[in-house]
Design a protein around this motif. Structure first.
Motif, PDB file in Angstrom:
ATOM      1  N   TYR A  14       0.823  -1.213   0.000  1.00  0.00           N
ATOM      2  CA  TYR A  14       0.000   0.000   0.000  1.00  0.00           C
ATOM      3  C   TYR A  14       0.855   1.260   0.000  1.00  0.00           C
ATOM      4  CZ  TYR A  14      -4.081  -2.944   0.924  1.00  0.00           C
ATOM      5  OH  TYR A  14      -5.071  -3.878   0.834  1.00  0.00           O
ATOM      6  N   LEU A  15       1.945   1.252   0.747  1.00  0.00           N
ATOM      7  CA  LEU A  15       2.832   2.409   0.770  1.00  0.00           C
ATOM      8  C   LEU A  15       3.369   2.702  -0.628  1.00  0.00           C
ATOM      9  CD1 LEU A  15       4.603   4.580   2.102  1.00  0.00           C
ATOM     10  CD2 LEU A  15       6.247   2.780   2.633  1.00  0.00           C
ATOM     11  N   GLN A  16       3.788   1.655  -1.337  1.00  0.00           N
ATOM     12  CA  GLN A  16       4.398   1.834  -2.650  1.00  0.00           C
ATOM     13  C   GLN A  16       3.377   2.083  -3.760  1.00  0.00           C
ATOM     14  OE1 GLN A  16       7.209  -1.722  -2.099  1.00  0.00           O
ATOM     15  NE2 GLN A  16       8.322  -0.313  -3.438  1.00  0.00           N
ATOM     16  N   ILE A  83      17.452  -1.970  -9.388  1.00  0.00           N
ATOM     17  CA  ILE A  83      16.459  -2.194  -8.329  1.00  0.00           C
ATOM     18  C   ILE A  83      15.251  -1.289  -8.541  1.00  0.00           C
ATOM     19  CG2 ILE A  83      15.996  -1.787  -5.868  1.00  0.00           C
ATOM     20  CD1 ILE A  83      18.837  -2.808  -5.322  1.00  0.00           C
ATOM     21  N   PHE A  84      15.512  -0.022  -8.831  1.00  0.00           N
ATOM     22  CA  PHE A  84      14.409   0.922  -9.016  1.00  0.00           C
ATOM     23  C   PHE A  84      13.641   0.637 -10.298  1.00  0.00           C
ATOM     24  CE2 PHE A  84      16.687   2.902  -5.651  1.00  0.00           C
ATOM     25  CZ  PHE A  84      15.726   3.598  -4.939  1.00  0.00           C
ATOM     26  N   TYR A  85      14.325   0.189 -11.319  1.00  0.00           N
ATOM     27  CA  TYR A  85      13.661  -0.193 -12.561  1.00  0.00           C
ATOM     28  C   TYR A  85      12.713  -1.367 -12.307  1.00  0.00           C
ATOM     29  CZ  TYR A  85      13.031  -2.064 -17.280  1.00  0.00           C
ATOM     30  OH  TYR A  85      12.493  -2.557 -18.447  1.00  0.00           O
ATOM     31  N   LYS A  86      13.208  -2.366 -11.581  1.00  0.00           N
ATOM     32  CA  LYS A  86      12.359  -3.529 -11.266  1.00  0.00           C
ATOM     33  C   LYS A  86      11.155  -3.115 -10.423  1.00  0.00           C
ATOM     34  CE  LYS A  86      15.782  -7.214 -11.517  1.00  0.00           C
ATOM     35  NZ  LYS A  86      16.529  -8.237 -10.761  1.00  0.00           N
ATOM     36  N   MET A  87      11.376  -2.173  -9.513  1.00  0.00           N
ATOM     37  CA  MET A  87      10.288  -1.665  -8.687  1.00  0.00           C
ATOM     38  C   MET A  87       9.222  -1.039  -9.579  1.00  0.00           C
ATOM     39  SD  MET A  87      10.718   1.118  -5.610  1.00  0.00           S
ATOM     40  CE  MET A  87      12.268   0.375  -5.157  1.00  0.00           C
ATOM     41  N   SER A  88       9.666  -0.281 -10.553  1.00  0.00           N
ATOM     42  CA  SER A  88       8.756   0.384 -11.473  1.00  0.00           C
ATOM     43  C   SER A  88       8.000  -0.631 -12.331  1.00  0.00           C
ATOM     44  CB  SER A  88       9.544   1.355 -12.351  1.00  0.00           C
ATOM     45  OG  SER A  88       8.690   2.124 -13.131  1.00  0.00           O
ATOM     46  N   LEU A  89       8.664  -1.713 -12.682  1.00  0.00           N
ATOM     47  CA  LEU A  89       8.010  -2.768 -13.466  1.00  0.00           C
ATOM     48  C   LEU A  89       6.918  -3.479 -12.669  1.00  0.00           C
ATOM     49  CD1 LEU A  89      11.023  -4.500 -15.262  1.00  0.00           C
ATOM     50  CD2 LEU A  89       9.185  -3.178 -16.343  1.00  0.00           C
ATOM     51  N   ASN A  91       3.967  -3.226 -11.074  1.00  0.00           N
ATOM     52  CA  ASN A  91       2.733  -2.450 -10.915  1.00  0.00           C
ATOM     53  C   ASN A  91       2.985  -0.963 -10.676  1.00  0.00           C
ATOM     54  OD1 ASN A  91       0.832  -4.640 -11.162  1.00  0.00           O
ATOM     55  ND2 ASN A  91       1.610  -5.338  -9.180  1.00  0.00           N
ATOM     56  N   ASN A  92       4.026  -0.436 -11.312  1.00  0.00           N
ATOM     57  CA  ASN A  92       4.355   0.988 -11.199  1.00  0.00           C
ATOM     58  C   ASN A  92       4.547   1.443  -9.752  1.00  0.00           C
ATOM     59  OD1 ASN A  92       4.299   1.622 -14.010  1.00  0.00           O
ATOM     60  ND2 ASN A  92       2.080   1.432 -13.913  1.00  0.00           N
ATOM     61  N   GLN A 161       8.403   7.900 -10.224  1.00  0.00           N
ATOM     62  CA  GLN A 161       7.099   8.569 -10.193  1.00  0.00           C
ATOM     63  C   GLN A 161       6.638   8.935 -11.602  1.00  0.00           C
ATOM     64  OE1 GLN A 161       6.766  11.590  -7.153  1.00  0.00           O
ATOM     65  NE2 GLN A 161       7.961  10.337  -5.741  1.00  0.00           N
ATOM     66  N   ILE A 162       7.559   9.382 -12.436  1.00  0.00           N
ATOM     67  CA  ILE A 162       7.215   9.681 -13.831  1.00  0.00           C
ATOM     68  C   ILE A 162       6.826   8.399 -14.561  1.00  0.00           C
ATOM     69  CG2 ILE A 162       8.191  10.416 -16.051  1.00  0.00           C
ATOM     70  CD1 ILE A 162       9.729  12.571 -14.423  1.00  0.00           C
ATOM     71  N   ALA A 163       7.574   7.321 -14.316  1.00  0.00           N
ATOM     72  CA  ALA A 163       7.231   6.036 -14.938  1.00  0.00           C
ATOM     73  C   ALA A 163       5.832   5.592 -14.515  1.00  0.00           C
ATOM     74  CB  ALA A 163       8.272   4.982 -14.569  1.00  0.00           C
ATOM     75  N   ARG A 164       5.491   5.808 -13.243  1.00  0.00           N
ATOM     76  CA  ARG A 164       4.148   5.465 -12.761  1.00  0.00           C
ATOM     77  C   ARG A 164       3.094   6.286 -13.500  1.00  0.00           C
ATOM     78  NH1 ARG A 164       2.280   6.148  -6.594  1.00  0.00           N
ATOM     79  NH2 ARG A 164       2.831   3.967  -6.465  1.00  0.00           N
ATOM     80  N   MET A 165       3.336   7.583 -13.590  1.00  0.00           N
ATOM     81  CA  MET A 165       2.369   8.471 -14.222  1.00  0.00           C
ATOM     82  C   MET A 165       2.148   8.075 -15.684  1.00  0.00           C
ATOM     83  SD  MET A 165       2.510  12.630 -14.452  1.00  0.00           S
ATOM     84  CE  MET A 165       4.087  12.616 -15.300  1.00  0.00           C
TER      85      MET A 165
END
Length: 185
Positions: A14-16, A83-89, A91-92, A161-165
Motif C-alpha cells: 500500500y505504501l508503494q 532495483i528501481f527499474y524492477k520496482m517500477s516494473l 505495478n508501477n 514517479q514519472i514512470a508510474r504516471m
C-alpha cells in the motif's frame, strides 16, 4: 506466514502504490480478514507500523549494500538503478522512501526522524560509491560528489514517479542510463 509479516507485506504494498496516507489500519485488517483491534496486537499504532517498515527497509538496504560492496562503483550504481527499474516494473510501484517523502509533512516527528536517518544512509552510500568511482577513474574526476549524490537520489525518486504516471518503466531505465553516462569518465 504469520500475521505480523503479512501485515507488513500489505503495508509495504500500500505504501508503494497508494502512499502512507492512502491506507489505514482498517485497510490492512480488512485485507487480512481480521479485526482492527487484532492488528493492534502487533502494532500499537499506524506510526509503529510505519517505523517497523522503515526498519525493514533500512535492514534490507544495508544487506544489499553489503552484497555489492566488492563491485566497482560503476557496477554498484548500475545495480542500484536496476532495483528501481524492477520496482517500477512491479505495478508501477515507487520507492518506499519516496512514498513516505510525499507524505512527509503529515508524518509524526518520530517517523520523520527515521525517514531522514534512512535517507542519510542512502546518501552516504552514494557519496562513498561516487568517491570510489572517481578514485577508480570510472567517474569524472571533477565530479561534485555530494551534489551528484543528491542528483541521483532526486532522479531515481522522480524517475519512478514519472514512470508510474506514464504507466511504463522504460522512461526510468532510459533516464538512469543517461544519468550514469553523464557522470562516467
Amino acid at each position: 506466514m504469520d500475521t505480523r509479516t503479512r501485515a507488513l507485506d500489505l503495508a509495504r504494498h500500500y505504501l508503494q502504490t497508494l502512499g502512507f496516507n492512502g491506507f489505514s489500519f482498517q485497510t490492512i485488517a480488512d485485507s487480512l480478514g481480521i479485526r482492527k483491534a487484532s492488528l493492534h496486537y502487533y502494532f500499537a499504532s499506524k506510526e509503529d507500523l510505519g517505523i517497523a517498515l522503515l526498519e525493514e527497509y533500512r535492514k534490507a538496504y544495508e544487506e544489499w549494500t553489503a552484497s555489492v560492496a566488492k563491485l566497482s562503483a560503476h557496477k554498484k550504481l548500475e545495480q542500484m538503478f536496476k532495483i528501481f527499474y524492477k520496482m517500477s516494473l512491479d505495478n508501477n510501484k515507487i520507492c518506499p522512501a519516496g512514498g513516505l517523502s510525499a507524505d512527509f509533512n503529515s508524518l509524526s516527528a518520530k517517523m520523520k526522524k527515521r525517514l531522514l536517518e534512512f535517507h542519510t544512509i542512502q546518501r552516504n552510500w552514494l557519496i562513498e560509491t561516487l568517491t570510489q568511482g572517481v578514485q577508480e577513474k570510472s567517474l569524472k574526476k571533477n565530479l561534485a560528489i555530494e551534489e551528484t549524490a543528491d542528483l541521483i537520489l532526486a532522479s531515481i525518486q522522480g524517475g519512478v514517479q514519472i514512470a508510474r504516471m506514464r504507466g511504463e518503466a522504460q522512461s526510468f531505465k532510459a533516464s538512469s542510463k543517461n544519468l550514469l553516462a553523464s557522470i562516467s569518465a
